[in-house]
Design a protein around this motif. Structure first.
Motif, short mmCIF file in Angstrom:
data_model
loop_
_atom_site.label_atom_id
_atom_site.label_comp_id
_atom_site.label_asym_id
_atom_site.label_seq_id
_atom_site.Cartn_x
_atom_site.Cartn_y
_atom_site.Cartn_z
N UNK A 207 41.33 47.40 42.17
CA UNK A 207 42.86 47.59 41.95
C UNK A 207 43.54 48.91 42.77
N UNK A 208 44.60 48.62 43.08
CA UNK A 208 45.54 49.65 43.97
C UNK A 208 46.92 49.35 43.45
N UNK A 209 47.68 50.52 43.10
CA UNK A 209 49.02 50.43 42.46
C UNK A 209 49.80 51.52 43.12
N UNK A 210 51.11 51.54 43.21
CA UNK A 210 51.91 52.44 43.22
C UNK A 210 52.64 52.44 41.97
N UNK B 254 36.54 34.52 42.94
CA UNK B 254 37.81 35.62 42.73
C UNK B 254 38.94 35.35 42.42
N UNK B 255 39.52 36.41 41.62
CA UNK B 255 40.88 36.33 41.31
C UNK B 255 41.64 37.41 41.63
N UNK B 256 42.94 37.42 42.32
CA UNK B 256 43.76 38.30 42.69
C UNK B 256 45.04 38.16 42.22
N UNK B 257 45.75 39.02 41.96
CA UNK B 257 46.93 38.99 41.34
C UNK B 257 47.86 40.45 42.05
N UNK B 258 48.98 40.13 42.62
CA UNK B 258 49.82 41.16 43.37
C UNK B 258 51.34 41.07 42.68
N UNK C 252 45.34 43.69 42.06
CA UNK C 252 43.94 43.66 41.37
C UNK C 252 42.89 42.57 41.73
N UNK C 253 41.92 42.77 42.06
CA UNK C 253 41.02 41.43 42.10
C UNK C 253 39.66 41.87 41.55
#
Length: 747
Positions: free
Chosen positions: A594-597, A544-548, A561-562
């Protein structure tokens, strides 16, 4: 003055509110919208001080024995109160003050204007003539009039021809009026004669006599009525009556009159003891639509604690027939319930250790569910978990276990004991972590009624299973600075290896196991099944790869996002039943979140499960939300489920919103539509007008019935006279369930 206290004047609004089961509370919205009151209290000018003497000022003083006459611009101050008049007389020896003419009385949170007054400071008595009053207590505002007010020698406070309203002075949009009010402040009880509630000049409620509480003490009496309409019930009228039995026990009885089905009696009994709150709800109806058949719903709820570490919960529900909730409930969620739970929990938790003791049963409401598909009872279930502190060389250990007896009519029953100790070596640094773990799982079964097994496999009366597992969880943390504000972007690869040997488990019944939906968290779970009846074999590697993106000023996560996938080295041989297909794929579906403001007003969230072999979406959801203000909300959601079961396949859109139209009007709506079935699941339209001191709210709701074919329609109407109990159905609760982000602040 000392006698005209906040408590005395405050008794009038509390009294009138209590007639409708309300309280003095006024919402923050009201306080913000209503114009400022006409008076301003400056406590620094005359703060109350114990033993403070009376201060009197006037243009002219005349003394005649003990009587002092004050003439012209007279002001008398005492204990944080101020009396202003043109003329007054004062006897310092007896503490008596009299005013014949216009006067103004000001104290903390109230103002009184009258044409005459007599005040006895020492004996705590007073009387006034025709008066206007205003209240502003902690932002709670009200005003009213009275032909006369008095504090009697027996301590009672009386008013003649009195009114009360939370509207600004001069605004008569609504008010409560009583010919006489007698308040016993010591007992906390009042009595009113010939009481009327008037809205826009129209009387809404009239009572010849009524008693009510004037303090926080509860008192028996009628609460606000409810008017409603539904397709299944017709026009409805609810008349709740509250019974204050004793300080730790009360009850509410509500006759529910329905034009289609007759009269239903709803009751709620509440009891508070040292263990917590107990609530018993019961509904009973001889249904006119069903030739007088008896129908009922019963519910027992409890939440409490014996000690801070030992808590208890009880949830027990039962219904007379499968159609009760659909016919007499008021929501899609209630009507679609398939099982009602009966559960009693005793939970202990201390220093990371937990023990749960549970008794659990179910009533299957949907009789179309086959007996073999209905859940087992747990009589009892005991679950325990404990973990160690730091061991030598940095090792950690924990153990969890379960004892449960499964019971069910005409089915396999028995005892299951499941124990799983684990040993791990977590190594955590600023930029990486590495956590190898080994565990052993022992499961033992003692079964009854094995001849009733629905599968072709022969079940033994006793059986056991031993499985070892090995896992390694690891990850890296990279970050870079994005701007001068210190905003940071991270890159977080995570690798997880799991090895669990295969064991043939076809001779073990399935009491409570099911397969989890596949998502990001499932990549790092050690078992793809819930419960202990199936332990999945595994030889797999999850990636898995996550970026914040993190804001450098406030530390808020602006974007995340993951994406991940599992590489399988062996086929997955363990299945729930012998008829299930063995999974032979080398790679799992891709899963992403994915989650974003996007901005301070826009927020988005999405997830997807993608099958690369068939090039199709298995599951997906996308949600967008726009919230520039608390009364301006727009939500959009799109959901897709393409499972192997045709019954579970669906594609839906869900639109909801709340929008202010000017300063007083708001419109609310929701539309939940099934694209694959080409039909509306739920639609709602609401309209509300919110003024300074009152609001009116209307909603129409149409939702699909439990049979999946017909629709039910409900009409909601609510009149809110702020400061009183609302008249009508709970419009706010309806919208809070329908519109994400909606909060009801009209009271």
């Amino acid at each position: 003055m000392h006698l005209i206290s906040t408590g005395l004047l405050g008794a009038l609004p509390v009294a009138t509110l209590s007639l409708l089961g309300g309280s003095l509370a006024v919402s923050p919205v009201q306080a913000a919208q209503c114009p400022a009151t006409r008076f301003v209290y400056e406590p620094g000018d005359f703060d109350p001080v114990p033993g403070q003497k009376v201060e009197a000022r006037a243009d002219k003083f005349t003394a005649d024995g003990d009587l002092v006459t004050l003439e012209g611009n007279t002001t008398i101050r005492y204990q944080g109160r101020q009396l202003a008049a043109e003329n007054a007389s004062y006897n310092p020896g007896t503490g008596e003050v009299s005013v014949n003419g216009a006067l103004s009385f000001l104290g903390e949170g109230f103002r009184l204007e009258s044409n005459e007054a007599y005040i006895d400071i020492d004996d705590d008595q007073f009387s006034t003539g025709e008066s206007d009053y205003e209240l502003d207590i902690n932002g709670k505002r009200a005003s009213g009039t009275a032909a006369a007010m008095a504090r009697e020698p027996d301590g009672h406070f009386t008013m003649q021809d009195a009114t009360y309203s939370t509207c600004p002075p001069g605004d008569e949009s609504w008010f409560v009026k009583a010919d006489s009010i007698d308040l016993d402040t010591e007992q906390g009880v009042g009595f009113a004669r010939d009481l009327r509630l008037v809205f826009k000049g129209v009387p809404l409620l009239a009572l010849p006599a009524f008693s009510f509480p004037i303090s926080d003490k509860r008192k028996s009496g009628f609460l606000a009525p409810v008017l409603a309409r539904g397709d299944s019930t017709g026009l409805e009228l609810h008349l709740p009556w509250y019974w204050n039995i004793r300080p730790d026990l009360d009850a509410t009885f509500t006759p529910r009159f329905m034009t289609k089905r007759g009269t239903q009696l709803q009751s709620e009994l509440r009891y508070m003891n040292r263990q917590g709150l107990w609530t018993l709800d019961h509904e009973y109806l001889n249904d006119r639509e069903l030739d007088g058949d008896s129908r009922y719903f019963t519910q027992l709820l409890h939440n409490g604690s014996f000690t801070p570490d030992l808590t208890s919960t009880i949830v027990a529900r039962r219904v007379s027939d499968k159609d009760y909730l659909e016919d007499l409930g008021d929501s899609l969620q209630v009507a679609s319930i398939t099982h009602l739970e009966q559960r009693a929990d005793l939970n202990y938790e201390h220093d990371g250790s937990r023990v749960l003791t549970r008794l659990q049963s179910f009533q299957t409401v949907d009789e179309d569910i086959e007996p073999e598909d209905r859940p087992h009872r747990r009589l009892p279930q005991v679950k325990a978990y404990a973990k160690s502190g730091r061991l030598p060389l940095g090792f950690r250990s924990d153990v969890d276990g379960e004892f449960v007896y499964f019971d069910k009519d005409d089915a396999v029953t028995g005892t299951r004991i499941d124990i799983r100790p684990r040993l791990s070596l977590p190594i955590v640094r600023d930029a990486w972590f590495f956590k190898p773990s080994v565990s052993h799982r022992f499961t033992y079964y003692s079964l009854n009624n094995t001849s009733l097994n629905n599968t072709t496999e022969q079940l033994e009366r006793t059986n056991s299973r031993n499985l070892d597992s090995f896992s390694v969880d690891s990850g890296l943390f990279f970050d870079r600075v994005l701007d001068e504000r210190g905003s940071v972007q991270t890159l977080e690869p995570r690798l997880f290896y799991l090895k669990v040997p295969y064991r043939d488990q076809s001779d073990i019944p399935v009491f409570d196991s099911s397969e989890f939906d596949f998502n990001i968290s499932q990549l790092f779970r050690e078992n793809r099944f819930s419960g202990a009846d199936r332990i999945a074999d595994a030889n797999q590697f999850s990636m898995a790869l996550t970026t914040r993106m993190i804001d450098g000023v406030n530390g808020q996560e602006r974007f995340r996002a993951s994406i991940g996938q599992v590489r399988y080295f062996d086929d997955r041989l363990v299945t729930l039943s012998s008829t299930d297909t063995v999974d032979t794929r080398d790679y799992s579906d891709f899963v992403g979140e994915v989650e974003t403001a996007l901005t301070k007003d826009w927020n988005g969230k999405g997830s997807i499960q993608w099958n690369p072999d068939e090039e199709r979406t298995v599951r997906s959801s996308l949600s967008l939300s726009y919230r520039p203000q608390k009364d301006r909300i727009l939500n959009f959601t799109h959901r897709v489920v393409n499972s192997d079961s045709d019954e579970d396949k669906t594609e839906q859109i869900d639109l909801s919103g709340l929008w202010a139209l000017g300063s007083s009007w708001r419109v609310a709506s929701r539309w939940n539509y099934s694209l694959d079935a080409d039909r509306s699941i739920e639609s709602l339209l609401g309209l509300e007008y919110d003024s300074c001191c009152w609001a009116v709210r209307f909603a129409a709701r149409r939702y699909i019935a439990d049979d999946g074919e017909d629709h039910d329609t409900s009409i909601y109407f609510q009149l809110v006279l702020k400061g009183l109990a609302p008249l009508g159905q709970n419009y706010g609760a309806l919208l809070e369930n329908a519109i994400l982000g909606y909060r009801d602040d009209v009271q």
